[in-house]
Design an enzyme around this catalytic site. Sequence first.
Site, PDB file in Angstrom:
ATOM      1  CE  LYS A   1      -4.727   5.584   4.163  1.00 24.31           C
ATOM      2  NZ  LYS A   1      -5.282   4.665   3.154  1.00 24.31           N
TER       3      LYS A   1
ATOM      4  NE  ARG B   1       0.169   1.407   3.445  1.00 22.96           N
ATOM      5  CZ  ARG B   1       1.135   2.270   3.636  1.00 22.96           C
ATOM      6  NH1 ARG B   1       2.402   1.881   3.673  1.00 22.96           N
ATOM      7  NH2 ARG B   1       0.869   3.537   3.815  1.00 22.96           N
ATOM      8  N   GLY B   2       0.265   2.378  -0.249  1.00 19.33           N
ATOM      9  CA  GLY B   2       1.028   3.596  -0.478  1.00 19.33           C
ATOM     10  C   GLY B   2       1.094   3.846  -1.972  1.00 19.33           C
TER      11      GLY B   2
ATOM     12  CG  ASP C   1      -3.622   7.822  -1.078  1.00 18.38           C
ATOM     13  OD1 ASP C   1      -2.561   7.183  -1.071  1.00 18.38           O
ATOM     14  OD2 ASP C   1      -4.494   7.707  -0.203  1.00 18.38           O
TER      15      ASP C   1
ATOM     16  NE  ARG D   1      -6.057   0.629  -2.419  1.00 21.88           N
ATOM     17  CZ  ARG D   1      -5.091   0.837  -1.525  1.00 21.88           C
ATOM     18  NH1 ARG D   1      -4.146  -0.050  -1.350  1.00 21.88           N
ATOM     19  NH2 ARG D   1      -5.090   1.938  -0.803  1.00 21.88           N
TER      20      ARG D   1
END
Length: 289
Positions: free
Chosen positions: A249, A51-52, A238, A94
């Site tokens: 986030k 993730r990231g 993001d 994603r």
Amino acid sequence: MRGDHDSIRAVSWEHGALQLLDQRSLPDEETYLHFNDAVAVAAAIRDMVVRGAPAIGITAAYAVVLAARRHVAASPREWRAGVLQDIQLLAAARPTAVNLVWALARMQRCLAAAGSNPVVTLLDEARRIHAEDIAANQRMGEAGAALIDKECAVLTHCNAGALATGGYGTALGVIRSAWTAGKLRQVYAGETRPWLQGARLTAWELLRDDIPVTLLSDSAASLLMQQKHVQWVIVGADRVAANGDVINKIGTYQLAIACRYHGVRMMVVAPLSTLDREMPNGQQVTLEE
């Protein structure tokens, strides 16, 4: 060559396969998973093995290499359609992280220019994307650290470190550089509910690289600012929309409001691949819940 306080690589190409540090098992277990199939990589992205936003993009780039290798071996003359199908599957894994689409578009351009055996060319491009991300993080780390003019305490939210990128990190890259330069006296990591990336990942990462960190309940951040214990909040992103809206986030928004109210400086650290020039503002972005 890795510098001080920089030992973690969550994404790597090892012995002809993609290797991912399974971030779901941290901090209790440090487990590496190996992938030889793009479909499995798409599932790993969706399930948050990795993730990231930058790390997701790099992972997807390597997955295109795996897709090409598989489809060329299965159908030497009709392999392109299969690779493009895998690219579409990866892009849907994603939706919020713009780096994913950016990296896949770059790999698709490379694919279009490749010959009948594209694997080597695609692997070179994926490695280039990976190396460029690390170099950019190190440059951002130096630039961000230069804005910190005295020894201070910083607060970070979620995880924007080596675990979320090709290496070194964006927000944590600034923290790494500032710590090495002797400009920090304290790092606070917000726990980042509901998935606890701060508690499980950022705290683990900083301690792993010998940077002292205090884990902070998310709801305590405003009080620390009111008591003058925090001088900077440093976060990643993001996606950044064309008008400058930052999508990050959940919990970042109230930190920004608290910073504005208490006169605390806030820094967003993100590579150009996170800037979405086609997205007019943050209200148009599809958010993951």
